[in-house]
Scaffold this motif. Structure first.
Motif, PDB file in Angstrom:
ATOM      1  N   VAL A  35       0.839  -1.201   0.000  1.00 14.38           N
ATOM      2  CA  VAL A  35       0.000   0.000   0.000  1.00 14.38           C
ATOM      3  C   VAL A  35       0.874   1.250   0.000  1.00 14.38           C
ATOM      4  O   VAL A  35       0.564   2.243  -0.665  1.00 14.38           O
ATOM      5  CB  VAL A  35      -0.945  -0.002   1.217  1.00 14.38           C
ATOM      6  CG1 VAL A  35      -1.658   1.348   1.358  1.00 14.38           C
ATOM      7  CG2 VAL A  35      -1.970  -1.126   1.091  1.00 14.38           C
ATOM      8  N   ASP A  36       2.005   1.200   0.728  1.00 17.21           N
ATOM      9  CA  ASP A  36       2.925   2.343   0.744  1.00 17.21           C
ATOM     10  C   ASP A  36       3.465   2.632  -0.658  1.00 17.21           C
ATOM     11  O   ASP A  36       3.633   3.798  -1.040  1.00 17.21           O
ATOM     12  CB  ASP A  36       4.081   2.070   1.700  1.00 17.21           C
ATOM     13  CG  ASP A  36       3.658   2.156   3.159  1.00 17.21           C
ATOM     14  OD1 ASP A  36       2.675   2.868   3.439  1.00 17.21           O
ATOM     15  OD2 ASP A  36       4.299   1.507   4.008  1.00 17.21           O
ATOM     16  N   GLY A  45      -1.275  10.266   0.716  1.00 15.59           N
ATOM     17  CA  GLY A  45      -0.952   9.574   1.952  1.00 15.59           C
ATOM     18  C   GLY A  45      -1.752   8.299   2.126  1.00 15.59           C
ATOM     19  O   GLY A  45      -2.710   8.034   1.399  1.00 15.59           O
ATOM     20  N   ARG A  46      -1.361   7.488   3.109  1.00 19.91           N
ATOM     21  CA  ARG A  46      -2.048   6.227   3.381  1.00 19.91           C
ATOM     22  C   ARG A  46      -3.517   6.435   3.717  1.00 19.91           C
ATOM     23  O   ARG A  46      -4.364   5.619   3.366  1.00 19.91           O
ATOM     24  CB  ARG A  46      -1.356   5.488   4.534  1.00 19.91           C
ATOM     25  CG  ARG A  46      -0.029   4.842   4.161  1.00 19.91           C
ATOM     26  CD  ARG A  46       0.638   4.235   5.382  1.00 19.91           C
ATOM     27  NE  ARG A  46      -0.178   3.202   5.982  1.00 19.91           N
ATOM     28  CZ  ARG A  46      -0.147   1.904   5.633  1.00 19.91           C
ATOM     29  NH1 ARG A  46       0.682   1.489   4.682  1.00 19.91           N
ATOM     30  NH2 ARG A  46      -0.911   1.021   6.255  1.00 19.91           N
ATOM     31  N   ARG A  47      -3.831   7.522   4.410  1.00 18.26           N
ATOM     32  CA  ARG A  47      -5.227   7.768   4.773  1.00 18.26           C
ATOM     33  C   ARG A  47      -6.102   7.892   3.531  1.00 18.26           C
ATOM     34  O   ARG A  47      -7.262   7.461   3.526  1.00 18.26           O
ATOM     35  CB  ARG A  47      -5.340   9.025   5.625  1.00 18.26           C
ATOM     36  CG  ARG A  47      -4.823   8.862   7.051  1.00 18.26           C
ATOM     37  CD  ARG A  47      -5.105  10.109   7.862  1.00 18.26           C
ATOM     38  NE  ARG A  47      -4.634   9.974   9.236  1.00 18.26           N
ATOM     39  CZ  ARG A  47      -4.758  10.916  10.166  1.00 18.26           C
ATOM     40  NH1 ARG A  47      -5.332  12.077   9.838  1.00 18.26           N
ATOM     41  NH2 ARG A  47      -4.314  10.712  11.392  1.00 18.26           N
ATOM     42  N   SER A  48      -5.552   8.515   2.508  1.00 23.08           N
ATOM     43  CA  SER A  48      -6.321   8.659   1.263  1.00 23.08           C
ATOM     44  C   SER A  48      -6.648   7.298   0.671  1.00 23.08           C
ATOM     45  O   SER A  48      -7.756   7.072   0.175  1.00 23.08           O
ATOM     46  CB  SER A  48      -5.540   9.496   0.252  1.00 23.08           C
ATOM     47  OG  SER A  48      -5.401  10.821   0.694  1.00 23.08           O
ATOM     48  N   TYR A  52     -10.756   5.099   0.399  1.00 19.56           N
ATOM     49  CA  TYR A  52     -11.428   4.569  -0.781  1.00 19.56           C
ATOM     50  C   TYR A  52     -11.410   3.039  -0.851  1.00 19.56           C
ATOM     51  O   TYR A  52     -12.326   2.436  -1.418  1.00 19.56           O
ATOM     52  CB  TYR A  52     -10.774   5.133  -2.048  1.00 19.56           C
ATOM     53  CG  TYR A  52     -10.954   6.618  -2.206  1.00 19.56           C
ATOM     54  CD1 TYR A  52     -12.117   7.145  -2.753  1.00 19.56           C
ATOM     55  CD2 TYR A  52      -9.966   7.509  -1.774  1.00 19.56           C
ATOM     56  CE1 TYR A  52     -12.290   8.518  -2.885  1.00 19.56           C
ATOM     57  CE2 TYR A  52     -10.123   8.879  -1.901  1.00 19.56           C
ATOM     58  CZ  TYR A  52     -11.286   9.373  -2.455  1.00 19.56           C
ATOM     59  OH  TYR A  52     -11.474  10.735  -2.581  1.00 19.56           O
ATOM     60  N   PHE A  53     -10.383   2.420  -0.313  1.00 17.63           N
ATOM     61  CA  PHE A  53     -10.237   0.971  -0.434  1.00 17.63           C
ATOM     62  C   PHE A  53      -9.858   0.356   0.909  1.00 17.63           C
ATOM     63  O   PHE A  53      -8.855   0.751   1.515  1.00 17.63           O
ATOM     64  CB  PHE A  53      -9.156   0.620  -1.468  1.00 17.63           C
ATOM     65  CG  PHE A  53      -9.420   1.184  -2.825  1.00 17.63           C
ATOM     66  CD1 PHE A  53     -10.403   0.658  -3.646  1.00 17.63           C
ATOM     67  CD2 PHE A  53      -8.678   2.274  -3.295  1.00 17.63           C
ATOM     68  CE1 PHE A  53     -10.645   1.188  -4.898  1.00 17.63           C
ATOM     69  CE2 PHE A  53      -8.916   2.801  -4.547  1.00 17.63           C
ATOM     70  CZ  PHE A  53      -9.904   2.258  -5.360  1.00 17.63           C
ATOM     71  N   PRO A  54     -10.624  -0.626   1.376  1.00 18.22           N
ATOM     72  CA  PRO A  54     -10.305  -1.269   2.652  1.00 18.22           C
ATOM     73  C   PRO A  54      -9.014  -2.080   2.614  1.00 18.22           C
ATOM     74  O   PRO A  54      -8.386  -2.287   3.646  1.00 18.22           O
ATOM     75  CB  PRO A  54     -11.514  -2.194   2.897  1.00 18.22           C
ATOM     76  CG  PRO A  54     -12.599  -1.655   2.034  1.00 18.22           C
ATOM     77  CD  PRO A  54     -11.923  -1.075   0.840  1.00 18.22           C
TER      78      PRO A  54
END
Length: 236
Positions: A35-36, A45-48, A52-54
């Motif tokens: 994911v990174d 960023g990771r929050r974004s 949208y995607f679990p």
């Protein structure tokens, strides 16, 4: 006076993330991409990402949730016509989703063939489509003998027919007419099960000359039940 420049329309973040993820999956492979890595490629960023995607698996199928919602709404709005036609029309929504972006759809098809975990995930999504159609059919066949059974079998048949036509198109690399292939496959379903539509389930169940009995063990896959029914009808 110079003409004012129109602002460039910003692409939806969901699309940006999906595109970044697929570029990495193709370059590095699904398992080696994190994911990174995806958010770094997309410049967010990771929050974004998790907004949208679990999970990383979900980014491979970014459009199925919307399609499931559209399918549910379509079936809710269906009139009192043939329910088999209604679920066939609902299945076409999935086809159009794939056909809207052939390159992405073909890449996804090959990726899911290579990664067992994605194949399992895809099967779970397909099962949700099937349950949505079966739930609609159970409502329409509620007063018919064996109505719930008919609902499950017809929904499974629609999914199997749709996927047969869709995957044939995907295997070809997205060449040819995807809609024609799926329409042909769904036509087979309508030929076999069309008599269930428009309230004729009750009439068919009450007419001994039209009854077809298929015996199957509890663990028999639904596609095998459909195959046996089709074979019995062909013999008649």
């Amino acid at each position: 006076m110079t003409e004012a420049r129109r602002p460039v329309k910003k692409r939806p973040m969901r699309e940006v993330l999906a595109e970044a993820a697929f570029q990495l999956f193709l370059d590095r492979g699904f398992e080696r991409t994190t994911v990174d890595d995806i958010v770094a490629r997309a410049g967010v960023g990771r929050r974004s990402f998790f907004r949208y995607f679990p999970s990383k698996e979900d980014v491979v199928f970014p459009d199925h949730e919307r399609c499931l919602t559209d399918m549910t709404e379509l079936l809710k709005a269906a009139d009192d016509g043939d329910p088999v036609v209604a679920v066939c029309d609902a299945a076409r929504l999935v086809l159009r989703m794939y056909a809207a972006n052939p390159e992405f759809s073909v890449q996804r098809y090959h990726l899911t063939r290579e990664v067992p975990g994605l194949r399992t995930y895809e099967l779970s999504v397909v099962r949700r489509y099937e349950r949505t159609m079966a739930e609609f059919l159970r409502g329409r066949f509620a007063d018919a003998p064996d109505g719930p059974l008919h609902a499950e079998v017809i929904a499974a048949a629609v999914v199997a027919a749709h996927n047969n036509g869709l995957r044939s198109w995907l295997r070809s690399g997205g060449d040819g007419d995807a809609e024609a292939a799926v329409d042909h496959a769904l036509g087979v379903v309508r030929e076999v099960w069309g008599a269930m539509g428009a309230g004729s389930a009750e009439r068919a169940a009450g007419d001994e000359d039209d009854v077809v009995v298929v015996v199957a063990s509890r663990g028999t896959p639904m596609w095998r039940v459909v195959q046996r029914v089709e074979s019995a009808l062909e013999k008649d």
